[in-house]
Design a protein around this motif. Structure first.
Motif, PDB file in Angstrom:
ATOM      1  N   ASP A 161       0.754   2.211   2.802  1.00  0.00           N
ATOM      2  CA  ASP A 161       1.404   2.907   3.907  1.00  0.00           C
ATOM      3  C   ASP A 161       1.996   4.212   3.385  1.00  0.00           C
ATOM      4  O   ASP A 161       2.958   4.190   2.604  1.00  0.00           O
TER       5      ASP A 161
ATOM      6  N   LYS B  92       5.719   4.811   3.182  1.00  0.00           N
ATOM      7  CA  LYS B  92       6.539   4.033   2.259  1.00  0.00           C
ATOM      8  C   LYS B  92       6.211   4.284   0.797  1.00  0.00           C
ATOM      9  O   LYS B  92       7.028   3.983  -0.084  1.00  0.00           O
ATOM     10  N   THR B  93       5.043   4.800   0.517  1.00  0.00           N
ATOM     11  CA  THR B  93       4.670   5.087  -0.866  1.00  0.00           C
ATOM     12  C   THR B  93       3.640   6.201  -0.862  1.00  0.00           C
ATOM     13  O   THR B  93       3.207   6.671   0.195  1.00  0.00           O
TER      14      THR B  93
ATOM     15  N   GLU C 243       5.813  -2.127  -3.566  1.00  0.00           N
ATOM     16  CA  GLU C 243       6.347  -1.792  -2.245  1.00  0.00           C
ATOM     17  C   GLU C 243       5.497  -0.696  -1.606  1.00  0.00           C
ATOM     18  O   GLU C 243       5.162   0.307  -2.240  1.00  0.00           O
ATOM     19  N   GLY C 244       5.149  -0.895  -0.349  1.00  0.00           N
ATOM     20  CA  GLY C 244       4.330   0.082   0.362  1.00  0.00           C
ATOM     21  C   GLY C 244       2.864  -0.265   0.394  1.00  0.00           C
ATOM     22  O   GLY C 244       2.104   0.308   1.192  1.00  0.00           O
TER      23      GLY C 244
END
Length: 389
Positions: free
Chosen positions: A78, A81-82, A31-32
């Motif tokens: 990103d 997001k991470t 994720e990210g």
């Protein structure tokens, strides 16, 4: 270099994990992560799949001394997001970083484990993540990490047929197999918010190189680190200088000496991270009042750390209620402390010091519970507690 449009607006890191087919799939699932591209990096020859395989054969025969490229994946993410550390946590868990020039069935320097960063500022994060994962590997009985960590100097995207290979060939060869050891945390343990260490200048002699190795690799420091320039910059004559910042403002500067065991540095750092009472205990062999210090009744599962280096000293499963008024442990983490004869106050005792920073922790006595029958009587003021969530 890649023509990916993400280069203009998002951070990236280039990672070597063996065959890039499996690495691409593993990193893209995080994720990210915005995009992943297979490629070749940090070699000294013209980069193509066939040229790299041919050059590896030359290296084995001793016909060349030019460094080969590593098969890598370029990972854009990103930052909303991470984080880079979270990306690296997936990297460490997704392959075996202790094997040198090998990953799975693939053997050769082109399959080496590697982290190639986009900037000097990312290097301390990469080194710190290595130190964090090394602690977990060591606790699991696994050997030293062999991962190459340096700035990205060359990158060439791999041929089109290598991109998204396992999406196009679901039964294709993956080649990755992790150690089974989880990365301890995807975020740096930071009990000192809004504070951090900024490293300026270059390590231009043996002492400063050894010092930076200890700071960036040996110790999982419990605060943010940022490096402004390194020996790869043009200003290599700039002397190494450390600056401590609080809320983005410099509050102190350290310019040496950089001689092991770095006592001057730890004392300098302590004046910004520790209270006056903590400094008195740590550097003047003081003792907190019984039943007045922290962690006396701490019962959660977790680690008790050196407050300056972040090194784990004790685990909660070795803690017991001694009734003395100080946190007590019947065992210590391997190589985490040193023992010194203490003849102060007309007594002969065994002082316990942190092996990483040399700070005074307390004393050890032979009246503890089985199986060691030892009682490490420790000042809670000079410990940090990291809860195992």
């Amino acid at each position: 270099m890649s023509n990916n449009s993400l280069d203009n607006g998002y951070p990236f890191v280039v990672l070597g994990m063996g065959c890039f087919w499996g690495a691409e799939k593993r990193m893209l699932s995080l994720e990210g992560v915005l995009d992943v591209e297979s490629g070749y990096a940090n070699g000294e020859i013209t980069a193509s799949y066939e040229a790299i395989l041919a050059h590896e054969r030359q290296l084995r025969l001793g016909l060349s001394d030019l460094k080969n490229h590593a098969e890598v994946v370029k990972v854009w993410f990103d930052p909303a997001k991470t984080t880079l550390e979270q990306v690296l946590a997936r990297f460490w868990e997704s392959h075996n970083p202790t094997q040198g020039d090998r990953q799975g069935n693939d053997i050769g320097s082109n399959y080496r484990s590697a982290i190639f960063t986009a900037s000097d500022q990312d290097l301390p994060i990469a080194e710190a993540s290595k130190a964090t994962y090394q602690q977990a590997l060591t606790a699991a009985g696994l050997p030293k990490i062999t991962t190459e960590i340096t700035r990205l100097t060359h990158y060439t995207p791999a041929e089109t047929y290598h991109q998204r290979y396992l999406q196009k060939n679901p039964n294709g060869y993956c080649g990755l197999g992790g150690t089974g050891v989880a990365y301890p945390s995807a975020t740096r343990f930071n009990p000192y918010p809004n504070s951090g260490l900024v490293i300026y200048g270059a390590s231009n002699n043996h002492n400063t190189e050894a010092f930076l190795h200890a700071i960036l690799e040996t110790y999982p420091l419990p605060f943010e680190i940022r490096r402004v320039n390194t020996a790869s910059n043009t200003a290599t004559d700039t002397p190494l200088t450390l600056q401590f910042e609080h809320h983005g403002r410099p509050v102190g500067e350290f310019t040496g000496p950089y001689d092991a065991p770095y006592e001057a540095f730890w004392r300098w750092l302590g004046q910004y991270l520790l209270t006056e009472e903590q400094q008195y205990i740590a550097f003047s062999q003081g003792t907190e009042r019984p039943f007045c210090g922290p962690y006396l009744t701490e019962k959660r599962r977790g680690w008790f750390l050196d407050p300056l280096s972040g090194v784990a000293l004790f685990h909660s499963d070795k803690k017991f209620d001694s009734g003395t008024g100080w946190p007590s442990f019947y065992d210590v983490m391997p190589n985490a402390v040193s023992l010194v004869k203490d003849r102060s106050h007309g007594m002969i005792r065994t002082e316990v010091r942190s092996a990483s920073t040399g700070i005074h922790l307390g004393h050890v006595f032979e009246d503890g519970p089985a199986p060691t029958h030892l009682r490490y009587c420790i000042n809670g003021q000079v410990l940090l507690f990291k809860h195992d969530a």
